[in-house]
Design an enzyme around this catalytic site. Structure first.
Site, PDB file in Angstrom:
ATOM      1  N   LYS A 116      56.845  37.697  31.878  1.00  0.00           N
ATOM      2  CA  LYS A 116      58.253  37.586  31.722  1.00  0.00           C
ATOM      3  C   LYS A 116      59.007  36.046  31.677  1.00  0.00           C
ATOM      4  CE  LYS A 116      59.745  42.008  33.384  1.00  0.00           C
ATOM      5  NZ  LYS A 116      60.449  42.973  34.054  1.00  0.00           N
ATOM      6  N   LYS A 208      53.583  47.399  25.683  1.00  0.00           N
ATOM      7  CA  LYS A 208      54.389  48.535  26.520  1.00  0.00           C
ATOM      8  C   LYS A 208      55.390  48.657  26.042  1.00  0.00           C
ATOM      9  CE  LYS A 208      56.000  47.190  30.665  1.00  0.00           C
ATOM     10  NZ  LYS A 208      56.691  47.630  31.737  1.00  0.00           N
ATOM     11  N   LYS A 211      62.253  47.997  28.200  1.00  0.00           N
ATOM     12  CA  LYS A 211      63.570  48.122  28.018  1.00  0.00           C
ATOM     13  C   LYS A 211      64.081  46.928  27.237  1.00  0.00           C
ATOM     14  CE  LYS A 211      64.536  49.975  32.699  1.00  0.00           C
ATOM     15  NZ  LYS A 211      64.077  49.184  34.090  1.00  0.00           N
TER      16      LYS A 211
END
Ligand code: AQP
Length: 347
Positions: A116, A208, A211
């Protein structure tokens, strides 16, 4: 006193928008199943969400949306607990103690932070780095024993167990003095089960479903209507071959494996069963069948979410009531933690 063996489940979802099929199959459907066998606490983790920038108006809306998704999927907020994290201050307070228990080396190994924060980790928030300590606090504030999550959270769960173990070791003497014979915190077990513990992007079988993927075509949102669901499945990336009859034949075919896994999870059967029915079929046959199943299973959830979202007062009342009940469990546990650590408690 022994550690106490209430089989208590805790889990959470971040209100960061675009709730998707991965969140639904990897986490929320598991939440629903566990209600029959465990005492369950389901949290909307708004404090985790702000580890990356969130627009305040959107954050509040997304918090209500995750709450609506829990209820629409079948979580019973009157029998179990549904609340938002920031309404129970014990999470943040216990996280601070865990910041002092966890080691830098442990956090440095967390792959989610690396993913991230990306290349520019210097600009990531401190909260994003210490996120796993807050996650450990979320779970251990209730001395929860089981945590249903998708596969991506496995490493954070291992860290939670390490923190619980280190706390139990570091404070073993005062834990015994407080009357606990075999440690204070349980070592919570991850529950990573089902055919879709890691749902992949519809556009790239190596990533994956997420969002924050900029492509809306990469995911099926819980708020998508039947047309959107069908369109996204139709456009999902695949390879040119027919589906195999054996599971082994899915090796090296991530997109095919993903769609078959989604089908199995939605139908509540095994991958083997899906291949028994569709082995030898082309995607031109399989995709419409998957669309039909996805619309049948997800359509009612999306509609119920929409209905619930229109009743803001109801959602806010669920969160208020849940927070009060969550705090009633967490507060006495945290009082013990403070005594164990050596903080003076004024009468
Ligand atoms: N693709 C997935 N497959 C299976 N389970 C998944 N989960 C998330 N993505 C998948 C599970 O959903 C629960 C809630 O996740 P979260 O919202 O708290 O955080 P996340 O994992 O960071 O969600 P996203 O969608 O991947 O968001 P971004 O894009 O911000 O990174 C967890 O149990 C998680 O395992």
């Amino acid at each position: 006193m022994s550690i106490g063996l209430t089989q208590r489940v805790f889990s959470g979802v971040q209100p960061t928008g675009n709730l998707h099929l991965g969140n639904y199959l990897g986490a929320i459907t598991r939440f629903v199943e566990l209600q029959n066998t465990h005492e369950c606490i389901y949290c909307v983790v708004d404090m985790h969400a702000i580890t990356v920038w969130q627009d305040p108006v959107e954050l509040a809306r997304n918090t209500r949306e995750v709450t609506a998704a829990y209820i629409a999927a079948g979580v019973d907020a009157s029998k179990h607990i549904v609340f938002n994290q920031s309404q129970v201050s014990e999470h943040a307070e216990l996280a601070w103690i865990f910041n002092c228990v966890a080691r830098m080396g442990w956090l440095n190994r967390m792959t989610q932070f690396k993913d991230k924060a990306g290349k520019d980790a210097e600009k990531a928030s401190v909260g994003l780095y210490s996120y796993p300590d807050l996650m450990a606090a979320d779970i251990l504030a209730y001395r929860a024993t089981h945590v249903p999550v998708g596969e991506d959270q496995k490493q954070h769960l291992e860290l939670t167990r390490d923190i619980a173990q280190k706390f139990n070791n570091d404070f073993s003497k005062s834990i015994r003095q407080a009357g606990y014979d075999d440690g204070f915190f349980p070592l919570p077990e991850p529950l990573i089960t089902g055919a879709a513990t890691r749902v992949m992007s519809l556009k790239d079988g190596s990533k994956k479903m997420s969002k924050s993927d900029p492509s809306d075509l990469s995911r099926i949102n819980l708020s998508d209507g039947p047309d959107d669901i069908a369109r996204k499945i139709k456009k999902a990336r695949t390879d040119p071959d027919a589906l195999p009859s054996e599971e082994k034949g899915l090796e090296g075919r991530p997109e095919a494996a993903n769609l078959v896994g989604i089908y199995a999870a939605l139908a509540g059967c095994s991958i083997k069963d899906v291949l028994k029915d569709f082995g030898g079929s082309q995607f031109s046959t399989f995709k419409p069948a998957l669309s039909e199943l996805a619309v049948e299973k997800m359509g009612p959830v999306g509609l119920e979410m929409k209905r619930l979202m229109a009743d803001k007062a109801y959602i806010d009342e669920v969160l208020k009531d849940g927070s009060q009940r969550a705090r009633a469990i967490a507060a006495p546990i945290f009082e013990d933690v403070k005594r164990i650590v050596g903080f003076i408690r004024s009468k």
